[in-house]
Scaffold this motif. Structure first.
Motif, PDB file in Angstrom:
ATOM      1  N   ASN A  30       0.806  -1.217   0.000  1.00 22.31           N
ATOM      2  CA  ASN A  30       0.000   0.000   0.000  1.00 22.31           C
ATOM      3  C   ASN A  30       0.838   1.266   0.000  1.00 22.31           C
ATOM      4  O   ASN A  30       0.316   2.372   0.062  1.00 22.31           O
ATOM      5  CB  ASN A  30      -0.938  -0.002   1.204  1.00 22.31           C
ATOM      6  N   GLN A  59      -0.661  -0.154  -4.321  1.00 24.42           N
ATOM      7  CA  GLN A  59      -1.853  -0.823  -4.827  1.00 24.42           C
ATOM      8  C   GLN A  59      -1.671  -1.333  -6.244  1.00 24.42           C
ATOM      9  O   GLN A  59      -2.384  -0.955  -7.170  1.00 24.42           O
ATOM     10  CB  GLN A  59      -3.075   0.102  -4.759  1.00 24.42           C
ATOM     11  N   ASP A  91      -3.193  -2.940   7.063  1.00 29.84           N
ATOM     12  CA  ASP A  91      -4.537  -2.393   7.263  1.00 29.84           C
ATOM     13  C   ASP A  91      -4.575  -0.910   6.923  1.00 29.84           C
ATOM     14  O   ASP A  91      -5.111  -0.086   7.636  1.00 29.84           O
ATOM     15  CB  ASP A  91      -5.023  -2.660   8.696  1.00 29.84           C
ATOM     16  N   HIS A  92      -3.942  -0.604   5.843  1.00 31.01           N
ATOM     17  CA  HIS A  92      -3.919   0.744   5.306  1.00 31.01           C
ATOM     18  C   HIS A  92      -5.345   1.117   4.882  1.00 31.01           C
ATOM     19  O   HIS A  92      -6.088   0.266   4.382  1.00 31.01           O
ATOM     20  CB  HIS A  92      -2.987   0.731   4.082  1.00 31.01           C
ATOM     21  N   PRO A  93      -5.724   2.374   5.084  1.00 27.96           N
ATOM     22  CA  PRO A  93      -7.100   2.748   4.707  1.00 27.96           C
ATOM     23  C   PRO A  93      -7.404   2.507   3.230  1.00 27.96           C
ATOM     24  O   PRO A  93      -8.565   2.298   2.868  1.00 27.96           O
ATOM     25  CB  PRO A  93      -7.162   4.250   5.039  1.00 27.96           C
ATOM     26  N   LEU A  94      -6.367   2.542   2.387  1.00 32.83           N
ATOM     27  CA  LEU A  94      -6.622   2.367   0.966  1.00 32.83           C
ATOM     28  C   LEU A  94      -6.452   0.920   0.498  1.00 32.83           C
ATOM     29  O   LEU A  94      -6.568   0.638  -0.678  1.00 32.83           O
ATOM     30  CB  LEU A  94      -5.677   3.267   0.149  1.00 32.83           C
ATOM     31  N   SER A  95      -6.155   0.035   1.459  1.00 28.84           N
ATOM     32  CA  SER A  95      -5.931  -1.356   1.071  1.00 28.84           C
ATOM     33  C   SER A  95      -7.106  -1.913   0.276  1.00 28.84           C
ATOM     34  O   SER A  95      -8.264  -1.700   0.620  1.00 28.84           O
ATOM     35  CB  SER A  95      -5.709  -2.210   2.321  1.00 28.84           C
ATOM     36  N   GLY A 101      -9.662  -4.113   1.991  1.00 31.89           N
ATOM     37  CA  GLY A 101     -10.576  -3.522   2.958  1.00 31.89           C
ATOM     38  C   GLY A 101     -10.536  -4.265   4.272  1.00 31.89           C
ATOM     39  O   GLY A 101      -9.459  -4.635   4.731  1.00 31.89           O
ATOM     40  N   PRO A 102     -11.655  -4.519   4.853  1.00 30.55           N
ATOM     41  CA  PRO A 102     -11.666  -5.187   6.157  1.00 30.55           C
ATOM     42  C   PRO A 102     -11.522  -6.705   6.019  1.00 30.55           C
ATOM     43  O   PRO A 102     -11.385  -7.412   7.009  1.00 30.55           O
ATOM     44  CB  PRO A 102     -13.047  -4.836   6.697  1.00 30.55           C
ATOM     45  N   ARG A 140      -5.899  -0.928  -7.343  1.00 32.26           N
ATOM     46  CA  ARG A 140      -7.042  -0.196  -6.809  1.00 32.26           C
ATOM     47  C   ARG A 140      -7.808   0.393  -7.985  1.00 32.26           C
ATOM     48  O   ARG A 140      -7.244   1.099  -8.815  1.00 32.26           O
ATOM     49  CB  ARG A 140      -6.532   0.920  -5.902  1.00 32.26           C
TER      50      ARG A 140
END
Lengths: 280, 427
Positions: free
Chosen positions: B295, B352, B389-393, B396-397, B409
């Protein structure tokens, strides 16, 4: 399966070499097709992109002959053993040009074909050997020219000309011997590449090409003929001239030196050969 | 007569790095050194000579008709082993016995001459690979057909496209018919289609009962073609065994990451007389690492030494995943002119893009028109791409496995209400 004699029946055994001198002529013979194609490649490439092609083989000795004839024959009025000066010079330029071409080519040959050495196995001797054979084509062309010139000057060859192949063989032996030394040294010391043009130039004047062997005081002639090209040039002149005495002593000394150079060259080459692929 | 084709016993090879350095040395130094020694002055011997152990005590056997793979990282000694078995270089200790006619292919197109035509090069290259004149003449038409260059057979190969050139080169090699075939990374050339053709050819060779010793980075090819494999590490045999299992072990080996590669001496560095690769590095967040967060941008740095003035040197990277699938290939095509010296270059791999897993980087240095490949080093760098656990991964969760060879991405549009079509009057 345990064999009492390890390696029995093996086509190839690979191990560190221990013997000092081991020239595998059989193996060279097995690779004769490669030798043929390397010579063929060099001849093809040499004339491929030239506008006048094989004429270069004539132009070089002709121009040198003209210069020598004017400078040494006319201005300096050097004696020419009773031959027309152009013939006198050309008879010497014939082996000399072959020789200088052969050592220049073979000196650079291993480095030039480094790519082959790093990637393929074959007896390495084939590379300088092919470089020594290639200029024989030019030699043959120039020899034809010499015959033409002899007719022009009204000289008829005598039985002595039959010994010419012997002297030609001697030239090849020296060229190969020196070529082996230079090519192997060049792999280790790239200086050799710079030395070769200088060496051939000095060697040219140390050889009786422009002048006659008779100009050298007779007590020094044997010493002088330690330069093997002295015997070669003397021999060529004698076969063309067809009269007068051959300096047998000089020829014998030169022949002995050339054989020594060749044997030494082979031994040295063999010794260096193993590391070629690692350092070239 | 036993059924052994190749027997390697305690084979070792050492290089003197000092000796190699001497090569560039000038004769003058050697003369001065010799003179000083004669006078009894100066250093006695060069105590600084470094010994590099390329191979140590390698032993294995190959049976007749067996296809054996040699795997291992760069510098593990694979090439040295092949060179010794091909008799290009001699071992320092130990021995090897070979029962049968050997053909070795460490490269395709060795000795091709640019000025000669395709047909002429078939003869030249064939002779170099050890074929007889008659043999080449007999197979000539077949070779030309295989290479699909019929119309250009009288054209000098310098006018060939790189694809034609490689096809012709491989065609000659493919018609070599030894009892024992030794093959290096030749399959790494050409496009995927061509590689498949090559692997197919290798399979045919094996089916004909010939013995093949095969070095490759292509793990899929090794496990597919070979029964057994030898895994070399630091010049020693790490494991010998079933190819498929060995490949699995090899791929999961922790030690096979490589955040950086470096060659202290120009002479030992990969390359040729034009340019040599001196170092490579993976950098993220300003430090060299073998674990890359997918990421964040990651930088690949290349250092090279230009040995003579060159024009249009191209740097390139090819990234491969653990199944040797080429993820992408990228080069810097901008024209340039470089004078001798050391240079550094970098390229940024955007965030990404990569998927998780082991990624191997091939570093390339080459020239175009004419195309000359100076360096094409597989596995120059190896790193593990990890997700965070990057916000842009992209994941996601979601935890656990995430499919795909890349993890790009994509921009999703917002959900927008769709006008419901007016229900038609008649149902």
């Amino acid at each position: 399966m345990l064999s009492t004699n390890p390696g029995a029946g093996a086509t190839i055994v690979i191990q560190p070499t221990r013997d000092l001198f081991h020239l595998d002529l059989h193996e060279i013979w097995q690779h004769r097709d490669l030798l043929y194609f390397l010579v063929w490649r060099d001849v093809k490439v040499r004339y491929k992109q030239t506008a006048i092609g094989a004429a270069w083989a004539l132009l070089n000795p002709l121009v040198t002959m003209a210069i020598f004839t004017v400078v040494f024959g006319h201005f300096a009025k050097l004696p020419s053993d009773g031959m027309p000066y152009p013939i006198f010079v050309f008879a010497a330029l014939l082996p000399w040009n072959y020789y200088s071409q052969a050592i220049t080519r073979s000196g650079a040959s291993l480095v030039g074909d480094a790519n082959l050495i790093r990637k393929v196995y074959f007896p390495r001797v084939i590379i300088p050997l092919s470089a020594t054979i290639t200029p024989l084509v030019d030699f043959a062309i120039a020899f034809g020219l010499l015959l033409g010139m002899m007719i022009w000057f009204g000289m008829s060859p005598t039985w002595a000309v039959l010994t010419l192949p012997l002297f030609a063989a001697m030239t090849v032996i020296i060229a190969l011997g020196v070529g082996l030394w230079l090519s192997a040294l060049n792999v280790r010391y790239r200086d050799v590449g710079h030395i070769i043009p200088f060496l051939t130039q000095v060697w040219l004047y140390a050889t009786p090409v422009a002048y006659s062997l008779n100009l050298v005081p007779s007590q020094f002639r044997l010493l002088y003929s330690l330069n093997p090209m002295v015997g070669v040039v003397e021999g060529f002149r004698w076969t063309i001239r067809g009269s007068g005495d051959l300096e047998v002593g000089a020829v014998v000394v030169s022949a002995a030196v050339s054989v020594l150079v060749l044997v030494g060259g082979l031994a040295f080459f063999k010794h260096m050969e193993e590391t070629f692929a690692d350092v070239v | 007569m036993s059924d052994i084709a190749i027997r390697v016993e305690n084979l070792s090879k050492q290089y003197e790095i000092g000796a190699a350095r001497h090569r560039e040395d000038i004769l003058r130094d050697q003369l001065v050194h010799g003179f000083k020694k004669l006078c009894g002055r100066g250093p006695k011997a060069q105590a600084t000579k470094e010994i590099f152990h390329a191979l140590t005590d390698v032993s294995f056997e190959v049976r007749q008709g067996e296809v054996i793979g040699i795997i291992g990282r760069n510098g593990a000694g694979k090439s040295t082993l092949l060179k010794i078995l091909s008799r290009i270089t001699k071992p320092t200790q130990g021995r090897a016995e070979i029962y049968g006619r050997v053909g070795s292919l460490l490269e395709v197109g060795t000795g091709f001459h640019q000025e000669l035509t395709g047909g002429e090069n078939i003869f030249l290259n064939g002779a170099i690979l050890g074929m007889k004149k008659n043999e080449i003449r007999r197979k000539f038409d077949e070779i030309v057909a295989f290479a699909e260059v019929e119309q250009f057979i009288n054209t000098p190969v310098k006018h060939y496209s790189s694809g034609m050139y490689v096809r012709l080169a491989f065609a000659v090699a493919a018609h070599l018919e030894p009892e024992i075939l030794i093959v290096d990374e030749v399959l790494a050339v050409g496009d995927v289609g061509f590689q498949k053709k090559c692997i197919g050819k290798m399979g045919d060779v094996a089916k004909n009962g010939r013995t093949v010793l095969f070095v490759s980075h292509n793990m899929a090819a090794v496990s597919q073609l070979c029964e057994h494999a030898v895994w070399l590490e630091h010049g020693q045999v790490k494991e010998i065994g079933n190819a498929a299992e060995l490949v699995k072990d090899y791929l999961s080996d922790e030690n096979s990451q490589k955040a950086a590669c470096m060659w202290p001496h120009v002479e030992q560095a990969p390359g040729d007389d034009r340019v040599r690769l001196m170092a490579g590095r993976i950098v993220q967040d300003g430090r060299v690492t073998s674990v890359v967060d997918i990421n964040e941008p990651a930088r690949i740095e290349i250092e090279f030494e230009v040995l003579r003035p060159v024009r249009n040197l191209v740097c390139g990277i090819d990234l491969f995943n653990s199944m040797e699938l080429c993820l992408f290939s990228n080069c810097d095509w901008r024209p340039n002119f470089l004078t001798p010296g050391r240079y550094r270059k970098h390229v940024d791999v955007p965030p990404q893009l990569l998927a998780e897993g082991r990624v191997s980087v091939m570093l390339q240095l080459f020239f175009y028109s004419p195309t000359i490949s100076s360096v094409a080093l597989r596995d120059a760098l190896i790193f593990d791409a990890t997700d965070s656990d990057h916000p842009l991964s992209v994941r996601g969760p979601q935890k656990g496995a995430w499919p795909g060879v890349v993890r790009v991405r994509l921009e999703w549009g917002e959900a927008s209400p769709v006008q419901k079509r007016r229900p038609s009057a008649v149902t």
